[in-house]
Design a protein around this motif. Structure first.
Motif, mmCIF file in Angstrom:
data_model
loop_
_atom_site.group_PDB
_atom_site.id
_atom_site.type_symbol
_atom_site.label_atom_id
_atom_site.label_comp_id
_atom_site.label_asym_id
_atom_site.label_seq_id
_atom_site.Cartn_x
_atom_site.Cartn_y
_atom_site.Cartn_z
ATOM 1 N N ALA A 119 0.806 -1.221 0.000
ATOM 2 C CA ALA A 119 0.000 0.000 0.000
ATOM 3 C C ALA A 119 0.840 1.273 0.000
ATOM 4 O O ALA A 119 0.419 2.295 -0.529
ATOM 5 C CB ALA A 119 -0.920 0.006 1.226
ATOM 6 N N PHE A 120 2.036 1.266 0.601
ATOM 7 C CA PHE A 120 2.751 2.529 0.721
ATOM 8 C C PHE A 120 3.664 2.794 -0.473
ATOM 9 O O PHE A 120 4.101 1.882 -1.153
ATOM 10 C CB PHE A 120 3.535 2.600 2.034
ATOM 11 N N GLU A 121 3.925 4.081 -0.676
ATOM 12 C CA GLU A 121 4.858 4.492 -1.715
ATOM 13 C C GLU A 121 6.280 4.297 -1.214
ATOM 14 O O GLU A 121 6.539 4.285 -0.015
ATOM 15 C CB GLU A 121 4.650 5.974 -2.052
ATOM 16 N N TYR B 283 9.050 -6.632 2.622
ATOM 17 C CA TYR B 283 10.038 -7.593 2.127
ATOM 18 C C TYR B 283 9.418 -8.987 1.982
ATOM 19 O O TYR B 283 9.695 -9.701 1.013
ATOM 20 C CB TYR B 283 11.224 -7.669 3.081
ATOM 21 N N ALA B 284 8.603 -9.375 2.941
ATOM 22 C CA ALA B 284 8.024 -10.713 2.909
ATOM 23 C C ALA B 284 7.084 -10.893 1.713
ATOM 24 O O ALA B 284 6.930 -12.009 1.206
ATOM 25 C CB ALA B 284 7.275 -10.991 4.213
ATOM 26 N N GLN B 285 6.472 -9.809 1.248
ATOM 27 C CA GLN B 285 5.530 -9.899 0.133
ATOM 28 C C GLN B 285 6.202 -9.725 -1.231
ATOM 29 O O GLN B 285 5.706 -10.254 -2.232
ATOM 30 C CB GLN B 285 4.443 -8.825 0.285
ATOM 31 N N MET B 286 7.299 -8.983 -1.276
ATOM 32 C CA MET B 286 7.876 -8.590 -2.566
ATOM 33 C C MET B 286 8.216 -9.731 -3.517
ATOM 34 O O MET B 286 8.031 -9.599 -4.733
ATOM 35 C CB MET B 286 9.143 -7.740 -2.339
ATOM 36 N N HIS C 223 16.627 5.822 10.452
ATOM 37 C CA HIS C 223 17.821 4.989 10.244
ATOM 38 C C HIS C 223 17.444 3.517 10.078
ATOM 39 O O HIS C 223 18.083 2.790 9.308
ATOM 40 C CB HIS C 223 18.799 5.177 11.402
ATOM 41 N N ALA C 224 16.400 3.081 10.771
ATOM 42 C CA ALA C 224 15.955 1.691 10.599
ATOM 43 C C ALA C 224 15.456 1.443 9.181
ATOM 44 O O ALA C 224 15.718 0.389 8.590
ATOM 45 C CB ALA C 224 14.860 1.362 11.613
ATOM 46 N N ASP D 61 8.338 -2.748 11.238
ATOM 47 C CA ASP D 61 7.451 -3.906 11.100
ATOM 48 C C ASP D 61 6.749 -3.894 9.739
ATOM 49 O O ASP D 61 6.609 -4.934 9.094
ATOM 50 C CB ASP D 61 6.394 -3.897 12.211
ATOM 51 N N MET D 62 6.345 -2.728 9.301
ATOM 52 C CA MET D 62 5.711 -2.600 7.988
ATOM 53 C C MET D 62 6.717 -2.913 6.879
ATOM 54 O O MET D 62 6.361 -3.516 5.861
ATOM 55 C CB MET D 62 5.134 -1.195 7.813
#
Length: 259
Positions: free
Chosen positions: A93-95, A122-125, A211-212, A116-117
């Motif tokens: 959903a996010f840009e 990454y898990a979906q890509m 930074h994260a 977390d988002m």
């Protein structure tokens, strides 16, 4: 085998440009130099950068950015180079940060989007992603190599793309992870400059979150690896089911790309 930091190709105005050759595979072979490069955006190249780029024998530029990103910072034009641009953001959903000014504002992205988002991103890509499907089809044609694949900073979308290439070449996951984490070294000057620019508008918690999100973190890429196993049981089955990379096709790819 070269050390990781020897794979960097220095440019004046391009970050994180690396030859993905030199990595040892599980059966003791090595990825050939000059076939795969990973990078941040190429659009700010100087004249000297363009001259150096032309010495690398790159036949394909594979761009994971969307149209807005690519139009804002277009790739330089090189004769006899194929350009492929297919957004790799998937259905999230996010840009991306480089695109967020048209919606929430780039600075607000780093305040709103949390790690977390990003792990979920990454898990979906790797799944049902037209960009990565095209990438894996492209690399199976030797006439398309050398290939440089890139997004905006060469970390997230390029991190997944690099992992997929190296998985297909049977490079161990720990090596793939190190290749990904090395991004932190090569993006440090850019991140430091960005920190200077935003620090007066961010509180300590927001700076930590910035930074994260600007870091290549083991838990991000591991989330993708874990999801491959959850959905398919193994990386080999994942490669076959998502990209039609059968054992035979992977062996053909490896025969050309490994020495």
């Amino acid at each position: 085998m070269r050390q990781f930091d020897m794979q960097v190709i220095p440019f004046e105005a391009v970050y994180n440009f690396r030859d993905m050759g030199g990595y040892k595979t599980k059966d003791g072979r090595f990825v050939k130099d000059g076939l795969f490069y990973r990078s941040a955006a190429l659009g700010k190249m100087t004249t000297a950068d363009k001259e150096q780029f032309e010495t690398l024998g790159i036949k394909t530029i594979f761009d994971y950015r969307d149209d807005h990103e690519a139009q804002s910072n277009p790739n330089p034009i090189f004769l006899n180079t194929k350009y492929i641009q297919i957004p790799a953001k998937g259905n999230h959903a996010f840009e991306m940060p480089t695109n967020a000014e048209k919606t929430m504002g780039r600075q607000n992205f780093y305040k709103v989007i949390n790690p977390d988002m990003f792990r979920d991103f990454y898990a979906q890509m790797p799944f049902n992603n037209a960009s990565f499907k095209a990438l894996m089809a492209t690399i199976q044609q030797p006439e398309n190599l050398g290939l440089v694949h890139h997004c905006a900073v060469g970390k997230d979308r390029t991190g997944i793309g690099g992992a997929l290439i190296l998985l297909a070449l049977d490079v161990p996951e720990e090596t793939i992870m190190q290749d990904y984490l090395d991004t932190n070294i090569h993006l440090r000057p850019m991140v430091e400059r960005m920190t200077q620019a935003i620090q007066h508008d961010f509180n300590d918690k927001e700076l930590q979150q910035f930074h994260a999100l600007m870091s290549a973190r083991e838990d991000y890429l591991q989330a993708a690896f874990n999801e491959m196993d959850v959905r398919y049981g193994s990386k080999a089955t994942f490669l076959e089911q998502e990209f039609a990379l059968t054992k035979e096709k992977r062996e053909q790819l490896q025969a050309y790309c490994l020495s």
